[in-house]
Structure formats: structure tokens, C-alpha cells
Write a protein that holds these residues in place. Sequence first.
Motif, PDB file in Angstrom:
ATOM      1  N   VAL A 191       2.693  -5.613   4.064  1.00 26.15           N
ATOM      2  CA  VAL A 191       1.695  -5.060   3.543  1.00 26.15           C
ATOM      3  C   VAL A 191       0.487  -5.604   4.510  1.00 26.15           C
ATOM      4  O   VAL A 191       0.536  -6.381   5.134  1.00 26.15           O
ATOM      5  CB  VAL A 191       1.248  -5.559   2.102  1.00 26.15           C
ATOM      6  N   LEU A 192      -0.442  -4.455   4.860  1.00 23.66           N
ATOM      7  CA  LEU A 192      -1.716  -4.839   5.669  1.00 23.66           C
ATOM      8  C   LEU A 192      -2.808  -4.826   4.748  1.00 23.66           C
ATOM      9  O   LEU A 192      -3.134  -3.605   4.109  1.00 23.66           O
ATOM     10  CB  LEU A 192      -1.772  -3.788   6.740  1.00 23.66           C
ATOM     11  N   PHE A 250      -2.710 -13.287  -3.366  1.00 25.28           N
ATOM     12  CA  PHE A 250      -2.005 -12.884  -4.758  1.00 25.28           C
ATOM     13  C   PHE A 250      -0.686 -12.222  -4.074  1.00 25.28           C
ATOM     14  O   PHE A 250       0.210 -12.492  -4.711  1.00 25.28           O
ATOM     15  CB  PHE A 250      -2.872 -11.808  -5.233  1.00 25.28           C
ATOM     16  N   LEU A 251      -0.715 -11.258  -3.201  1.00 24.64           N
ATOM     17  CA  LEU A 251       0.593 -10.517  -2.717  1.00 24.64           C
ATOM     18  C   LEU A 251       1.507 -11.491  -2.238  1.00 24.64           C
ATOM     19  O   LEU A 251       2.795 -11.608  -2.476  1.00 24.64           O
ATOM     20  CB  LEU A 251       0.227  -9.293  -1.514  1.00 24.64           C
ATOM     21  N   LYS A 252       0.943 -12.344  -1.391  1.00 29.89           N
ATOM     22  CA  LYS A 252       1.823 -13.490  -0.798  1.00 29.89           C
ATOM     23  C   LYS A 252       2.640 -14.349  -2.118  1.00 29.89           C
ATOM     24  O   LYS A 252       3.927 -14.468  -1.667  1.00 29.89           O
ATOM     25  CB  LYS A 252       1.263 -14.501  -0.016  1.00 29.89           C
ATOM     26  N   ALA A 279       7.097  -2.837  10.887  1.00 27.64           N
ATOM     27  CA  ALA A 279       7.396  -3.277   9.406  1.00 27.64           C
ATOM     28  C   ALA A 279       6.230  -2.939   8.282  1.00 27.64           C
ATOM     29  O   ALA A 279       6.865  -2.874   7.053  1.00 27.64           O
ATOM     30  CB  ALA A 279       7.862  -4.531   9.339  1.00 27.64           C
ATOM     31  N   ILE A 280       4.998  -2.478   8.733  1.00 28.63           N
ATOM     32  CA  ILE A 280       4.350  -2.427   7.675  1.00 28.63           C
ATOM     33  C   ILE A 280       4.520  -1.116   6.824  1.00 28.63           C
ATOM     34  O   ILE A 280       4.434   0.093   7.478  1.00 28.63           O
ATOM     35  CB  ILE A 280       2.810  -2.343   8.323  1.00 28.63           C
ATOM     36  N   ARG A 281       4.522  -1.184   5.463  1.00 29.23           N
ATOM     37  CA  ARG A 281       4.917   0.042   4.674  1.00 29.23           C
ATOM     38  C   ARG A 281       3.816   0.288   3.849  1.00 29.23           C
ATOM     39  O   ARG A 281       3.826   1.531   3.293  1.00 29.23           O
ATOM     40  CB  ARG A 281       6.268  -0.384   3.682  1.00 29.23           C
ATOM     41  N   LEU A 282       2.712  -0.643   3.729  1.00 31.25           N
ATOM     42  CA  LEU A 282       1.874  -0.278   2.872  1.00 31.25           C
ATOM     43  C   LEU A 282       0.442  -0.894   3.379  1.00 31.25           C
ATOM     44  O   LEU A 282       0.273  -2.049   3.585  1.00 31.25           O
ATOM     45  CB  LEU A 282       1.924  -1.142   1.351  1.00 31.25           C
ATOM     46  N   VAL A 283      -0.494  -0.089   3.415  1.00 33.21           N
ATOM     47  CA  VAL A 283      -1.902  -0.488   3.606  1.00 33.21           C
ATOM     48  C   VAL A 283      -3.124  -0.387   2.490  1.00 33.21           C
ATOM     49  O   VAL A 283      -2.895   0.428   1.736  1.00 33.21           O
ATOM     50  CB  VAL A 283      -2.419   0.364   4.734  1.00 33.21           C
TER      51      VAL A 283
END
Length: 121
Positions: free
Chosen positions: A4-5, A20-22, A46-50
Motif C-alpha cells: 500500500v502507498l 493503522f494499516l501496518k 509490489a504496490i497494489r493499492l494507493v
Amino acid sequence: MAQVLVVDDSSTVRNEVSEFLKSNGLTVSVAVDGRDGLAKLKSDAAIRLVVSDVNMPNMDGLTMAEKIRGELNNAAVNIIMLTTENSPAMKERGKAAGIKGWIVKPFNGPAVLATFKKLLA
């Protein structure tokens, strides 16, 4: 490599969302504006979500989304806007750029976690 970015010019929001995501098992990278976000996306396949704010200096989130789809020719990454903006015109521009979701701040992690994980699956 991040899954995630998080792109936001507010360090408070960047920290809140990324922590929170971590804490929920995701690997996160952060960027301070759209220009920085594009650079991070280019360097990390590898980033799948921004998850991005709209209003930022240097490059706003919608322009970044348009460049992700256009210049980077990346249709695979999912993009979610996390913003105070709620105008229909902005949402239409986002939809045209391939935005998957529009979340109005404040960030409510528990309410969106399942959706984020689904977009990463």
C-alpha cells in the motif's frame, strides 16, 4: 516492497493511515504529494493499492491517478481517494481516472480495512 502507498501532504494523516494499516499486517510506503507518489510507484512494483488525498502541493491526487493510468500505463493498481473533497465534479473526474473508491475524511480504519484487503487480494 510495499503493498500500500499512502499519499498525503499532511504528516498527521500519513502517519495515522500508515500506522493503522501496518498494525493490521500490511506493508506500507508513504509519499508527501502526487509527484512523490508517482516516483514511489515507479520504483516499487509490489504496490497494489494507493490511498491518496486530492488537494496537495506539487501534484494533486487526481492528476497523480490520471498519470498512473496514462503515463505509467498502470491499470492494475487500485486507487482510493481519502479526502475532504466531496464535489460531484471531482468524483466524476476520479471515476474517469479509474478511482475505485472515494472516502471522505476523517479516516475510519476499521470501516475500510476489509475493502482495502479485498482490493489487495
